[in-house]
Design a protein around this motif. Structure first.
Motif, short mmCIF file in Angstrom:
data_model
loop_
_atom_site.label_atom_id
_atom_site.label_comp_id
_atom_site.label_asym_id
_atom_site.label_seq_id
_atom_site.Cartn_x
_atom_site.Cartn_y
_atom_site.Cartn_z
N ALA A 163 6.34 21.53 10.41
CA ALA A 163 6.83 21.92 8.95
C ALA A 163 5.92 23.33 8.50
CB ALA A 163 6.64 20.98 7.89
N ALA A 164 4.59 23.17 8.42
CA ALA A 164 3.89 23.87 8.08
C ALA A 164 2.90 24.90 9.01
CB ALA A 164 2.93 23.57 6.95
N ALA A 196 -7.87 26.35 17.19
CA ALA A 196 -7.73 25.28 16.19
C ALA A 196 -7.05 25.80 15.16
CB ALA A 196 -9.23 24.97 15.70
N ARG A 197 -6.11 24.95 14.54
CA ARG A 197 -4.84 25.41 13.62
C ARG A 197 -5.22 24.35 12.27
NH1 ARG A 197 -0.05 23.63 13.38
NH2 ARG A 197 -0.08 22.29 15.36
N GLU A 198 -4.96 24.99 11.12
CA GLU A 198 -5.14 24.46 9.91
C GLU A 198 -4.05 23.31 9.94
OE1 GLU A 198 -4.98 27.16 6.55
OE2 GLU A 198 -4.79 25.38 5.16
N GLN A 199 -4.10 22.24 9.50
CA GLN A 199 -3.30 21.20 9.37
C GLN A 199 -2.62 21.00 10.99
OE1 GLN A 199 -0.25 22.02 6.53
NE2 GLN A 199 -1.89 21.45 4.88
N GLY A 200 -3.12 21.23 11.96
CA GLY A 200 -2.90 20.91 13.34
C GLY A 200 -3.90 20.39 14.14
N GLY A 201 -3.67 20.76 15.42
CA GLY A 201 -4.54 20.16 16.45
C GLY A 201 -5.70 21.30 16.99
#
Length: 171
Positions: free
Chosen positions: A38-39, A133-138
């Motif tokens: 979603a984001a 590395a991803r914000e709100q991710g893995g």
């Protein structure tokens, strides 16, 4: 016909062995996958060379992060690249000329490191390490073995935050 002395031949042979490491370029290709979430935020990515024996960082090649946030807020998230951060990222001053850049869009990204930037790296076996590395991710780290000093290639496939990662030593 004039013969060269043995000492001159030894120097010539030693120069021939060391020359390929000095003249090689390193090309790195990284697939940044578009994830169906979603984001979606573009990942922060660090690319470096490490010694496979002790996993010590030899040279940081690239760091992609959001550089235009107010008050350098993008730099505060560099520590989410945990492996790179512990191996030397925290000691780097950002932005670093020729190393840091903006985050990259999903797709195939290629960087070429000219031989001059790697002039102090001795010939031998290394790992190319890519961490995303991803914000709100893995977060994901992949290692690609390669040999510096002779033409060769290496390739691995990421499983979540990274797609295919390849390295090529040319010339």
């Amino acid at each position: 016909m004039r013969l060269l002395p043995a000492a001159a031949l030894a120097v010539t042979a030693a120069s021939a062995v060391a020359a390929p490491a000095m003249a090689a370029d390193l090309t790195v290709t990284i697939e940044v996958p578009r994830l169906p979430v979603a984001a979606y935020h573009r990942p922060y990515v660090a690319v470096w060379i490490e010694n496979p024996a002790d996993q010590a960082a030899v040279r940081t090649l690239a760091v992609w992060y959001e550089q235009v946030k107010p008050d350098n807020e993008g730099q505060t998230w560099l520590k989410d690249l945990r492996t790179w951060w512990r191996k030397g990222g925290r000691a780097m001053r950002m932005p670093a000329d020729g190393v840091s850049g903006a985050t990259r869009a999903p797709g195939r990204q290629t960087i070429t490191i000219p031989a001059a930037r790697l002039s102090g790296v001795a010939a031998g076996q290394y790992n190319l390490v890519v961490e995303a590395a991803r914000e709100q991710g893995g977060r994901e780290v992949v290692r690609v073995p390669f040999r510096w000093g002779a033409p060769n290639t290496g390739r691995v496939a990421g499983t979540s935050e990274l797609g295919a990662v390849s390295v090529a030593v040319s010339r």
